[in-house]
Scaffold this active site. Structure first.
Site, PDB file in Angstrom:
ATOM      1  N   ARG A 131      -6.239   8.969   9.695  1.00  0.00           N
ATOM      2  CA  ARG A 131      -4.995   8.908  10.473  1.00  0.00           C
ATOM      3  C   ARG A 131      -3.776   9.351   9.678  1.00  0.00           C
ATOM      4  NH1 ARG A 131      -4.831   3.397  13.795  1.00  0.00           N
ATOM      5  NH2 ARG A 131      -3.006   4.371  14.688  1.00  0.00           N
ATOM      6  N   PRO A 188      -6.232  -1.618   6.138  1.00  0.00           N
ATOM      7  CA  PRO A 188      -6.337  -2.549   5.016  1.00  0.00           C
ATOM      8  C   PRO A 188      -5.124  -3.476   4.927  1.00  0.00           C
ATOM      9  CG  PRO A 188      -6.416  -0.252   4.293  1.00  0.00           C
ATOM     10  CD  PRO A 188      -5.959  -0.263   5.694  1.00  0.00           C
ATOM     11  N   GLU A 189      -5.411  -4.743   4.840  1.00  0.00           N
ATOM     12  CA  GLU A 189      -4.364  -5.709   4.526  1.00  0.00           C
ATOM     13  C   GLU A 189      -4.582  -6.122   3.072  1.00  0.00           C
ATOM     14  OE1 GLU A 189      -3.724  -8.636   7.629  1.00  0.00           O
ATOM     15  OE2 GLU A 189      -4.624  -7.326   9.113  1.00  0.00           O
ATOM     16  N   ARG A 212      16.264 -17.345  12.525  1.00  0.00           N
ATOM     17  CA  ARG A 212      15.529 -16.175  13.008  1.00  0.00           C
ATOM     18  C   ARG A 212      14.963 -16.415  14.401  1.00  0.00           C
ATOM     19  NH1 ARG A 212      14.328 -12.344   9.104  1.00  0.00           N
ATOM     20  NH2 ARG A 212      13.738 -11.188  10.962  1.00  0.00           N
ATOM     21  N   HIS A 226     -11.214  14.786   6.302  1.00  0.00           N
ATOM     22  CA  HIS A 226     -10.225  13.746   5.989  1.00  0.00           C
ATOM     23  C   HIS A 226     -10.332  13.224   4.564  1.00  0.00           C
ATOM     24  CE1 HIS A 226      -9.650  14.059  10.231  1.00  0.00           C
ATOM     25  NE2 HIS A 226     -10.791  13.492  10.505  1.00  0.00           N
TER      26      HIS A 226
END
Length: 270
Positions: free
Chosen positions: A110, A2-3, A151, A91
């Site tokens: 995970r 998920p973002e 950077r 899970h």
DNA sequence: CTCCGATCCTGATGGC
DNA sequence: TGCCATCAGGATCGGA
């Protein structure tokens, strides 16, 4: 996985069904996440009313009034409402049982996710150094240009750095750079002011569109098998190596760096 | 400080 | 079919 858009979609999906309800018990089936789920979480939250579910970056903040539960979905975490008597599967780590019978369930194969408590989330070690929210005005062209000064890291790495800006993961980094016409491997410090302006705008529109797409998929999520916050992305470049660029037809290139791949059009992106 | 690779963990996928 | 290697959307850590 998920973002920001997935996390925000999750937030929008759960808050209306949970806000104002009293938490009765927390059932920890498997405490092994990135950090162990605190064993006293139920004791500390039971009897409290959930006031709101907020989001900071990819973190969900369950506001119990002076006490907050922080949830991070990691790579594979998802939240859903469990139907009555629906047995937990592999899970399924944690259930939150509310007084009206509603059960919220966390699955995370995970185990990179987290469930933690804090009475002061902004100063929690995980959140204290987070950069601005990408959809707010403090993430601006000028801010990004400034953040890029000096950077040498790639611009893709830079926008995925949560200290610079939160919520942008591997997919939306590639997608935003595609929308801005900038190659992911470019050194951040070599972007022009104009490019930073384009990129800041592209990050916003890319995330906004994804949130909107998530919103439209929300109506399905109560369906029996519907996990919350996952929806089809009409990718410009992500996962499309070798396929034609949607703008010019040139095959999309894949850039493999340190187990994280980037995708871009070698013609449209400079 | 900055940068980059290694790393935690399980599951899905594709090649042979 | 079975086995193995590879890859996956996050974020931290340590070494250079």
């Amino acid at each position: 996985m998920p973002e920001l858009p997935e996390v925000e979609t999750t937030r929008r999906g759960i808050e209306p069904r949970l806000a104002g309800k009293t938490l009765e018990a927390v059932e920890i089936r498997d405490a092994r996440l990135r950090w162990p789920v605190p064993g006293d979480i139920g004791a500390r939250l039971a009897g409290k009313k959930l006031l709101a579910v907020r989001r900071r970056g990819k973190y969900l903040l369950f506001d119990f009034g002076g006490l907050f539960q922080i949830v991070h979905l990691g790579m594979s975490g998802s939240l859903r409402f469990a139907a009555k008597n629906e047995t937990a599967a592999a899970h399924d780590h944690v259930d939150w049982h509310f007084a009206d019978g509603t059960t919220l369930r966390l699955r995370d194969p995970r185990r990179f996710g987290a469930v933690l408590l804090s009475d002061d989330p902004p100063n929690h070690p995980l959140l204290a150094h987070l950069g601005p929210e990408p959809l707010r005005s403090d993430f601006s062209a000028a801010y990004l240009y400034r953040a890029c000064r000096g950077r040498k890291t790639s611009i893709k790495n830079l926008i995925m750095d949560s200290r610079i800006v939160v919520g942008v993961g591997n997919i939306y980094a590639s997608e935003s750079l595609s929308a801005a016409g900038i190659r992911p491997g470019r050194a951040a410090g070599r972007l022009t002011r104009a490019e930073c302006a384009k990129l800041a705008a592209a990050v916003k529109t890319t995330l906004q569109n994804a949130v909107r797409a998530g919103g439209s998929s929300l109506r399905d999520y109560v369906a029996a098998n519907g996990e919350l916050g996952y929806f089809q992305l009409h990718a410009r470049v992500y996962g499309r190596a070798g396929l034609p660029c949607r703008a010019c037809g040139t095959p999309i290139k894949k850039l493999a760096t340190a187990q994280r791949s980037s995708f871009y059009c070698p013609v449209c992106q400079k």
